[in-house]
Structures are given as C-alpha cells and as structure tokens.
Design an enzyme around this catalytic site. Structure first.
Site, PDB file in Angstrom:
ATOM      1  N   LYS A  22       0.851  -1.210   0.000  1.00 44.15           N
ATOM      2  CA  LYS A  22       0.000   0.000   0.000  1.00 44.15           C
ATOM      3  C   LYS A  22       0.883   1.255   0.000  1.00 44.15           C
ATOM      4  CE  LYS A  22      -1.618   1.576   4.082  1.00 44.15           C
ATOM      5  NZ  LYS A  22      -1.303   2.972   4.430  1.00 44.15           N
ATOM      6  N   ASN A  23       1.904   1.247   0.840  1.00 45.14           N
ATOM      7  CA  ASN A  23       2.694   2.472   1.007  1.00 45.14           C
ATOM      8  C   ASN A  23       3.691   2.715  -0.115  1.00 45.14           C
ATOM      9  OD1 ASN A  23       1.217   2.946   3.260  1.00 45.14           O
ATOM     10  ND2 ASN A  23       2.823   2.428   4.728  1.00 45.14           N
ATOM     11  N   ARG A 101      -4.388  10.734   4.428  1.00 41.42           N
ATOM     12  CA  ARG A 101      -3.350  11.755   4.543  1.00 41.42           C
ATOM     13  C   ARG A 101      -2.360  11.692   3.393  1.00 41.42           C
ATOM     14  NH1 ARG A 101      -0.067  11.987   7.173  1.00 41.42           N
ATOM     15  NH2 ARG A 101       0.022  14.160   7.761  1.00 41.42           N
ATOM     16  N   CYS A 125      -4.461  12.551  12.713  1.00 34.38           N
ATOM     17  CA  CYS A 125      -5.226  11.298  12.721  1.00 34.38           C
ATOM     18  C   CYS A 125      -5.042  10.702  14.117  1.00 34.38           C
ATOM     19  CB  CYS A 125      -4.711  10.358  11.643  1.00 34.38           C
ATOM     20  SG  CYS A 125      -3.113   9.665  12.025  1.00 34.38           S
ATOM     21  N   ARG A 130       0.538  14.744  12.835  1.00 35.03           N
ATOM     22  CA  ARG A 130       0.946  14.494  11.443  1.00 35.03           C
ATOM     23  C   ARG A 130       1.143  15.813  10.646  1.00 35.03           C
ATOM     24  NH1 ARG A 130      -0.657   9.162  10.220  1.00 35.03           N
ATOM     25  NH2 ARG A 130       0.890   9.206   8.573  1.00 35.03           N
ATOM     26  N   PRO A 131       1.996  16.725  11.093  1.00 37.42           N
ATOM     27  CA  PRO A 131       2.214  17.978  10.348  1.00 37.42           C
ATOM     28  C   PRO A 131       2.817  17.731   8.970  1.00 37.42           C
ATOM     29  CG  PRO A 131       3.884  17.699  12.032  1.00 37.42           C
ATOM     30  CD  PRO A 131       2.911  16.586  12.236  1.00 37.42           C
ATOM     31  N   VAL A 132       2.767  18.749   8.107  1.00 36.41           N
ATOM     32  CA  VAL A 132       3.373  18.635   6.768  1.00 36.41           C
ATOM     33  C   VAL A 132       4.346  19.783   6.522  1.00 36.41           C
ATOM     34  CG1 VAL A 132       1.537  17.257   5.712  1.00 36.41           C
ATOM     35  CG2 VAL A 132       1.325  19.769   5.765  1.00 36.41           C
ATOM     36  N   ASP A 133       4.893  20.325   7.604  1.00 37.05           N
ATOM     37  CA  ASP A 133       5.812  21.475   7.467  1.00 37.05           C
ATOM     38  C   ASP A 133       7.046  21.144   6.629  1.00 37.05           C
ATOM     39  OD1 ASP A 133       6.238  19.749   9.727  1.00 37.05           O
ATOM     40  OD2 ASP A 133       7.810  21.092  10.400  1.00 37.05           O
ATOM     41  N   LEU A 134       7.527  19.911   6.741  1.00 34.29           N
ATOM     42  CA  LEU A 134       8.737  19.542   5.981  1.00 34.29           C
ATOM     43  C   LEU A 134       8.443  19.491   4.473  1.00 34.29           C
ATOM     44  CD1 LEU A 134      10.159  16.703   8.277  1.00 34.29           C
ATOM     45  CD2 LEU A 134      10.651  19.161   8.335  1.00 34.29           C
ATOM     46  N   ASP A 315       5.074   0.720  11.917  1.00 30.53           N
ATOM     47  CA  ASP A 315       3.813   0.123  11.454  1.00 30.53           C
ATOM     48  C   ASP A 315       3.641  -1.315  11.919  1.00 30.53           C
ATOM     49  OD1 ASP A 315       3.782   1.838   8.236  1.00 30.53           O
ATOM     50  OD2 ASP A 315       3.342   2.483  10.273  1.00 30.53           O
ATOM     51  N   ILE A 337       8.467   7.316  16.725  1.00 26.61           N
ATOM     52  CA  ILE A 337       8.094   8.033  15.499  1.00 26.61           C
ATOM     53  C   ILE A 337       6.836   8.869  15.688  1.00 26.61           C
ATOM     54  CG2 ILE A 337       7.529   7.785  13.031  1.00 26.61           C
ATOM     55  CD1 ILE A 337      10.308   6.721  13.565  1.00 26.61           C
ATOM     56  N   ARG A 407      -8.461  -0.469   5.085  1.00 25.66           N
ATOM     57  CA  ARG A 407      -7.587   0.529   4.429  1.00 25.66           C
ATOM     58  C   ARG A 407      -6.263  -0.088   4.011  1.00 25.66           C
ATOM     59  NH1 ARG A 407      -6.932   6.166   7.292  1.00 25.66           N
ATOM     60  NH2 ARG A 407      -5.641   6.286   5.427  1.00 25.66           N
TER      61      ARG A 407
HETATM   62  C1  EPZ Z   1       4.423   7.087   6.182  1.00 27.22           C
HETATM   63  O1  EPZ Z   1       3.665   8.117   6.772  1.00 27.22           O
HETATM   64  C2  EPZ Z   1       3.511   5.866   6.127  1.00 27.22           C
HETATM   65  N1  EPZ Z   1       2.343   6.141   5.296  1.00 27.22           N
HETATM   66  C3  EPZ Z   1       3.070   5.497   7.548  1.00 27.22           C
HETATM   67  O2  EPZ Z   1       2.302   4.295   7.454  1.00 27.22           O
HETATM   68  C4  EPZ Z   1       4.305   5.213   8.386  1.00 27.22           C
HETATM   69  O3  EPZ Z   1       3.916   4.945   9.716  1.00 27.22           O
HETATM   70  C5  EPZ Z   1       5.244   6.425   8.356  1.00 27.22           C
HETATM   71  O4  EPZ Z   1       5.566   6.766   6.992  1.00 27.22           O
HETATM   72  C6  EPZ Z   1       6.545   6.164   9.095  1.00 27.22           C
HETATM   73  O5  EPZ Z   1       7.204   5.066   8.536  1.00 27.22           O
HETATM   74  C7  EPZ Z   1       2.465   6.026   3.953  1.00 27.22           C
HETATM   75  O6  EPZ Z   1       3.514   5.722   3.428  1.00 27.22           O
HETATM   76  C8  EPZ Z   1       1.217   6.297   3.158  1.00 27.22           C
HETATM   77  P1  EPZ Z   1       6.574  10.478   8.176  1.00 27.22           P
HETATM   78  P2  EPZ Z   1       4.244   9.648   6.761  1.00 27.22           P
HETATM   79  O7  EPZ Z   1       6.450  11.732   7.384  1.00 27.22           O
HETATM   80  O8  EPZ Z   1       4.978   9.887   5.502  1.00 27.22           O
HETATM   81  C9  EPZ Z   1       6.810  13.868  11.474  1.00 27.22           C
HETATM   82  C10 EPZ Z   1       0.437   2.914   7.775  1.00 27.22           C
HETATM   83  O9  EPZ Z   1       0.053   2.364   8.818  1.00 27.22           O
HETATM   84  N2  EPZ Z   1       6.651  14.832  10.365  1.00 27.22           N
HETATM   85  O10 EPZ Z   1       7.749   9.601   7.941  1.00 27.22           O
HETATM   86  O11 EPZ Z   1       3.114  10.552   7.095  1.00 27.22           O
HETATM   87  C11 EPZ Z   1       5.559  13.037  11.719  1.00 27.22           C
HETATM   88  O12 EPZ Z   1       4.651  13.711  12.560  1.00 27.22           O
HETATM   89  C12 EPZ Z   1       0.903   4.350   7.825  1.00 27.22           C
HETATM   90  O13 EPZ Z   1       0.501   2.352   6.662  1.00 27.22           O
HETATM   91  C13 EPZ Z   1       6.802  16.196  10.634  1.00 27.22           C
HETATM   92  O14 EPZ Z   1       7.052  16.590  11.759  1.00 27.22           O
HETATM   93  O15 EPZ Z   1       5.251   9.600   7.984  1.00 27.22           O
HETATM   94  C14 EPZ Z   1       6.123  11.798  12.379  1.00 27.22           C
HETATM   95  O16 EPZ Z   1       6.316  12.067  13.749  1.00 27.22           O
HETATM   96  C15 EPZ Z   1       0.664   4.988   9.182  1.00 27.22           C
HETATM   97  N3  EPZ Z   1       6.646  17.075   9.608  1.00 27.22           N
HETATM   98  C16 EPZ Z   1       7.496  11.633  11.715  1.00 27.22           C
HETATM   99  O17 EPZ Z   1       7.795  12.902  11.120  1.00 27.22           O
HETATM  100  C17 EPZ Z   1       6.366  16.670   8.323  1.00 27.22           C
HETATM  101  O18 EPZ Z   1       6.255  17.526   7.420  1.00 27.22           O
HETATM  102  C18 EPZ Z   1       7.526  10.575  10.610  1.00 27.22           C
HETATM  103  O19 EPZ Z   1       6.452  10.846   9.733  1.00 27.22           O
HETATM  104  C19 EPZ Z   1       6.215  15.283   8.080  1.00 27.22           C
HETATM  105  C20 EPZ Z   1       6.368  14.381   9.106  1.00 27.22           C
END
Ligand code: EPZ
Length: 430
Positions: A22-23, A101, A125, A130-134, A315, A337, A407
């Site tokens: 999926k991912n 997301r 969620c 789950r911010p998107v600032d990066l 995960d 994480i 999902r």
């Molecule tokens: C991906 O989510 C996966 N989803 C998640 O799987 C997985 O848990 C996660 O990576 C970590 O491996 C998909 O691939 C669709 P991150 P993502 O950005 O990209 C923080 C599942 O169960 N962060 O690596 O959203 C964030 O809050 C799902 O299949 C910021 O601070 O995860 C977290 O603490 C759940 N700012 C950490 O980074 C940002 O702009 C890692 O998040 C982005 C993230």
C-alpha cells in the site's frame, strides 16, 4: 458498520500470498501526474486507500482504469493504468484528503507538472498531529510560493521549480517522496539530504528512473536528482507489502503455528525477522518465501524501539505488542516516530494483557493467556494488533470499526481463514 468475529486458540498453518505494498502504491500512483503518457502499475493491492487515491487522481483529470489482473504465484494482483494527459483540476479537496493523509503526495507532482496546486491540509489522525511542514519547506526551497490559509495549502511555481540543496531536519517518508516527485522535473540539480530510506522510496526511485528521471543515491541518506524536461510512461510492478508480511508472520508466531509467506521480500523485513528470531521464532528463508514457525512453549520477551528504516518499523509496533502479551517475562516497546500510537493498549488490556504505558514506551508483562472480548479498532495497525490478539485468545473476540483494517489489508479474513483461523466478517445490520 461491519465487525470481525474471531474465536481464538487455533495454530495457523499453511501459505499466505503477500500482496503489493500500500505504502509503495500510493506515491507511485501520484507519479502518474508527472507525465502525459500512461503509467501502468502491476500488483496493485485492492484496498480502500487505493480507491481513495484513484478517486482523488480522477478528479484531477487523470484517467484511471483497471487493466485487468496479473497472475503472480497464484496471486491476482490488479493492474492499474493511469494517464494524466489532461490535468483539468489542481485542487485536492478536504473531503477526499481528510480520508487519507497520503493525498498530500499530489502536491509535489502537480507543482512540477503544471506549476500550481491547492491541497487541503491533511489534518491529524488517531496516531498523531501528522504535520506537513517539511513538505512545504522543501517545496519553497525548490522555488514554490506557498500560502497556507483556510485549511488549504496554495502553492504556485509559475516559472517552474528550480533545483536546490535540501537537508531534512528530521526523517520523513512522505516529505522525501513529495520532494522527489517535485525535483525530477525541476530545472537543474537537487540534493535531498537526510532522506527516509524505506523500501517504498526505493520502489518509487526505480519507477521514476524507468520514466526517464535522473536519480542517484537510492537506499542512502542522500538523493541527487538532475531534473529533466519531460518524463515518459512506464510499466512498474509494485513491491510486496512488508507490513502485511510482518503482520502475518506475527499471526503465525502468536498462534504457535507455521505459515509460509509467499512473495515476501526478506531484505525489506530484516529488522522484523531479526527481532522475531530473538524472541524465539523460527524463520526459514527459501527463494522469495519465508516460513515462520513456533513450536510449543512461550516466546521470549525482548525490548524494541521503533526507528526509521532499516530499524524496527513503527507500522509493526502494535502487532509486536500483541505478540509480547503472551511471552515469558517483561518487554519494553518504545514508540519513537509518532506521539500517540498506543491506542490498541487499552483494548488489549480488556483482553487480559498486562501492559503499563510509561512515557513513550509500553511495558508488557507476559500472561499465560488472553481472553476474548468486544474491542474497538482505532487505526489501521492498531486494528491488526487486535486481530492477532483475538487469534490467540481463549473464546470469542468481536472487533468493531474494522473499516480501519480495510484501508491496509486485502481480504484479511479470507487469508487467515485459509490457514485455519476461525474468523468471519459480521455485517452490522443496525
Ligand atoms: C508514512 O507516513 C507511512 N504512510 C506510515 O504508514 C508510516 O507509519 C510512516 O511513513 C513512518 O514510517 C504512507 O507511506 C502512506 P513520516 P508519513 O512523514 O509519511 C513527522 C500505515 O500504517 N513529520 O515519515 O506521514 C511526523 O509527525 C501508515 O501504513 C513532521 O514533523 O510519515 C512523524 O512524527 C501509518 N513534519 C514523523 O515525522 C512533516 O512535514 C515521521 O512521519 C512530516 C512528518
């Protein structure tokens, strides 16, 4: 809403075919926005999130069609064809983005291809804010003008994107994918430092290179991209889902059974398999298959901390806690994480698990058995952990809100029933 009814206690034995990831599929579907040629994806899992992404891309004007099925190891993976020859809309609306997301991953490719995008903020969620600032900061470094207002990210790059040197302050899978999807069409060279190295990103790099992108550094901390003017179409087979495989490996272990995982990629699962071995699980690798076996007796408690790849995947944290509820002794499972990824714990406690939450860790003291109970799923992987607990528990477990499961797990009850589980989906007539 449907429920899942499980009567536990049967050791699971047999074969389970692992589906497409999926991912990996979600960012790969977004890559179709980068070209006016067709991108054909094989081994696409049949999941709610994939349907949501297909609907989102369709409203952008992408022609998404099911090209039939491809047979691999007896597994019918779907073949999706995506053609973004005519992007008619660059808005990703809240009612679609809030469902999933990963919709944020259209932001980078839309900006790269047509120079504008308006994407709803995904919001948090169950597992965290789950911010998107990066994502936003990286796109601004590539020259995009970004405004966040009224719950939407409004981004433009009228003269196109320009390559830049970006160092991520923290590792983010999604931000790495979004920036990669943007940089491949940016003018000049982009260096992305401190990137996530999850195998799903490697799958995306492979697909983008097959479309004509120039990317170096796959699997390392730094990706170097030399932008090109145009990308071609491609046909790409999606990698197997390492989280699905890890979940079913733990189903074998928690029921003292023996399951052969067909099509799982051992390298992608190395941390998971190493920790299962340390807990006393037998792992036999043969070609593309892995046999997980536990004879009688209790597993050993071990401590783990979730980490970015190649560390133990967040995960699989919830599933591993379920596995440790029956192990000998005490194990400490730390979640590094996400800030709120222990929602399965109170439900497991209802089944008799002995778990204390201490800061960002769960301290699990093994008990001799769990007892079935009515429990509620809260998010995708938490619901998987409740299924595992139900498979091991004495008596009946009824899991509500199993739309979370749909999902990320294709035909879960069918796959588990095929290896002996007493499990059925109960339609909730109310
Ligand atoms: C991906 O989510 C996966 N989803 C998640 O799987 C997985 O848990 C996660 O990576 C970590 O491996 C998909 O691939 C669709 P991150 P993502 O950005 O990209 C923080 C599942 O169960 N962060 O690596 O959203 C964030 O809050 C799902 O299949 C910021 O601070 O995860 C977290 O603490 C759940 N700012 C950490 O980074 C940002 O702009 C890692 O998040 C982005 C993230």
């Amino acid at each position: 809403m449907d429920k899942m009814r499980i009567t536990g206690g049967t050791p699971l034995c047999g074969k389970i075919i692992i589906g497409g990831s999926k991912n990996a599929a979600l960012p790969l579907m977004c890559a179709s926005l980068l070209t006016d040629n067709s991108v054909v994806l094989a081994n696409v899992p049949h999941l709610a999130d994939i349907t949501t992404m297909a609907n989102l891309l369709s409203q952008h004007g992408v022609d998404v069609s099911l090209e039939g099925q491809d047979l691999r190891d007896g597994h019918i993976g779907r073949v999706l064809s995506l053609n973004a020859g005519n992007i008619s809309n660059t808005i990703a609306p809240y009612d679609l983005v809030r469902k999933m997301r990963a919709s944020i991953l259209v932001l980078g490719p839309l900006l790269a291809r047509v120079g504008e995008a308006e994407v709803s903020l995904p919001g948090g969620c169950a597992i965290g804010t789950r911010p998107v600032d990066l994502h936003i900061q990286g796109l601004e470094k590539l020259g995009a003008k970004v405004f966040v207002q009224n719950g939407y990210i409004r981004a433009t790059a009228n003269k196109g994107l320009t390559g830049a040197h970006i160092v991520f302050p923290k590792i983010s899978v999604g931000a790495t994918e979004n920036l990669l999807l943007a940089a491949v069409l940016a003018e000049g060279k982009t260096v992305l430092e401190n990137v996530a190295k999850e195998p799903e990103i490697g799958d995306l790099v492979n697909c983008l290179i097959s479309m004509g992108a120039k990317i170096e550094g796959k699997g390392t901390d730094t990706l170097t991209i030399n932008g090109v003017k145009k990308l071609m179409g491609t046909r790409h087979t999606i990698m197997p889902d390492r989280i699905e495989a890890g979940t079913y490996a733990m189903a074998a272990a928690i029921t003292c059974g023996s399951i052969e995982l067909i099509g799982a990629n051992q390298e992608d699962m190395s941390s998971t398999l190493d920790n299962l071995i340390m807990a006393g699980v037998s792992v036999k690798k043969k070609n593309e298959n892995i046999t997980i076996e536990v004879s009688e007796g209790r597993l050993k408690s071990i401590n783990i901390g979730t980490e970015p790849y190649p560390g133990f995947p967040t995960d699989l944290q919830a599933q591993f806690i379920s596995l440790m509820t029956g192990a000998q002794g005490k194990s400490i499972i730390s979640e590094t994480i996400f800030e709120n990824r222990f929602m399965h714990v109170p439900e497991l406690q209802r089944m008799g698990a002995n778990i204390d939450l201490v800061g960002g860790s769960a301290v699990v003291t093994g008990v001799s058995y769990l007892t079935g109970a009515p429990v509620m799923a809260s998010d995708l992987r938490a619901s998987a952990s409740l299924v595992l607990a139900g498979l091991a528990a004495k008596g009946e477990t009824l899991i509500s809100r199993i739309y979370h499961l749909d999902r990320g797990y294709e035909r879960l009850e069918e796959k588990l029933a095929n290896v002996g589980a007493d499990i059925e989906r109960v339609k909730d007539e109310t």
